[in-house]
Motif scaffolding. Structure first.
Motif, short mmCIF file in Angstrom:
data_model
loop_
_atom_site.label_atom_id
_atom_site.label_comp_id
_atom_site.label_asym_id
_atom_site.label_seq_id
_atom_site.Cartn_x
_atom_site.Cartn_y
_atom_site.Cartn_z
N SER A 98 0.84 -1.20 0.00
CA SER A 98 0.00 0.00 0.00
C SER A 98 0.87 1.25 0.00
O SER A 98 0.63 2.19 -0.77
N ASP A 136 2.58 1.59 -3.36
CA ASP A 136 1.63 2.10 -4.35
C ASP A 136 1.45 3.62 -4.19
O ASP A 136 1.41 4.35 -5.18
N SER A 137 1.37 4.08 -2.95
CA SER A 137 1.23 5.52 -2.70
C SER A 137 2.44 6.30 -3.20
O SER A 137 2.30 7.35 -3.82
N LYS A 149 4.50 5.34 -5.55
CA LYS A 149 4.47 5.28 -7.01
C LYS A 149 3.51 6.33 -7.59
O LYS A 149 3.82 6.97 -8.60
N LYS A 150 2.36 6.50 -6.95
CA LYS A 150 1.39 7.49 -7.42
C LYS A 150 1.95 8.91 -7.30
O LYS A 150 1.78 9.73 -8.19
N ILE A 151 2.62 9.18 -6.19
CA ILE A 151 3.24 10.50 -6.01
C ILE A 151 4.32 10.70 -7.07
O ILE A 151 4.39 11.77 -7.70
N LYS A 164 4.57 9.33 -10.01
CA LYS A 164 3.96 9.51 -11.32
C LYS A 164 3.35 10.90 -11.45
O LYS A 164 3.52 11.57 -12.47
N HIS A 165 2.67 11.34 -10.40
CA HIS A 165 2.01 12.65 -10.43
C HIS A 165 3.02 13.80 -10.63
O HIS A 165 2.75 14.76 -11.33
#
Length: 171
Positions: A43, A46-47, A49-51, A53-54
């Motif tokens: 989890s 994943d967080s 990775k999202k940061i 990517k953003h």
């Protein structure tokens, strides 16, 4: 008595033929904790990775997934406001991620925190350099602990400073 012995033998033979193994109930707790750790790590990964990517980072240099297994990960913006903290932050500091989001890492400092070390950290941040320092921090309940902070400036794909990421563990 003979009938009970025959019954015990029959039950034993029946259980031997089953395709499962018995596990003591107490071991389920250990297994559950291990599964929770794995889920938390993924989890958190994943967080991150999202940061990444953003904000268009190349996060491959940090090996975040491996480090999440043993360390706390904290991400700050350029004003040093915490935008992410991994689930392990609670065990190390007594604070939940929600309690520290938007605050600076100064939340962990107190009267006995070395001003020399904090000054060295500020200089490294200002120079956009990575650093590794051990600092005396404070838990939510006021207890102190030594923390080794391994921090890096994070640049986006255009080479512009975007955030800071720190990997922390109790020293």
């Amino acid at each position: 008595m003979y009938n009970l012995d025959a019954y015990d033998e029959a039950i034993a033979k029946y259980h031997e033929g089953l395709k499962h193994t018995c596990v003591p109930i107490i071991s389920w707790d250990f297994h559950q904790q291990h599964l929770n750790d794995i889920k938390s790590n993924f989890s958190d990964f994943d967080s991150v990775k999202k940061i990444a990517k953003h904000f268009n980072w190349d996060d491959s240099e940090f090996d975040v997934l491996e480090r999440l297994k043993e360390e706390v990960v904290v991400i700050t913006d350029l004003e040093l406001n915490i935008i992410f903290a991994s689930n392990r932050i609670l065990n190390m500091t007594g604070y939940t991620e929600i309690e520290i989001l938007g605050k600076t890492p100064k939340i962990f400092q107190g009267p006995e925190t070395s001003t020399i070390v904090t000054s060295e950290i500020r200089l490294a941040i200002k120079a956009e350099e990575s650093f590794e320092k051990t600092i005396l921090n404070y838990k939510k309940n006021g207890d102190t602990y030594f923390c080794t902070v391994n921090a890096f400036p994070v640049f986006n794909l255009k080479g512009k400073l975007s955030h800071f990421i720190a990997f922390e563990k109790a020293a």
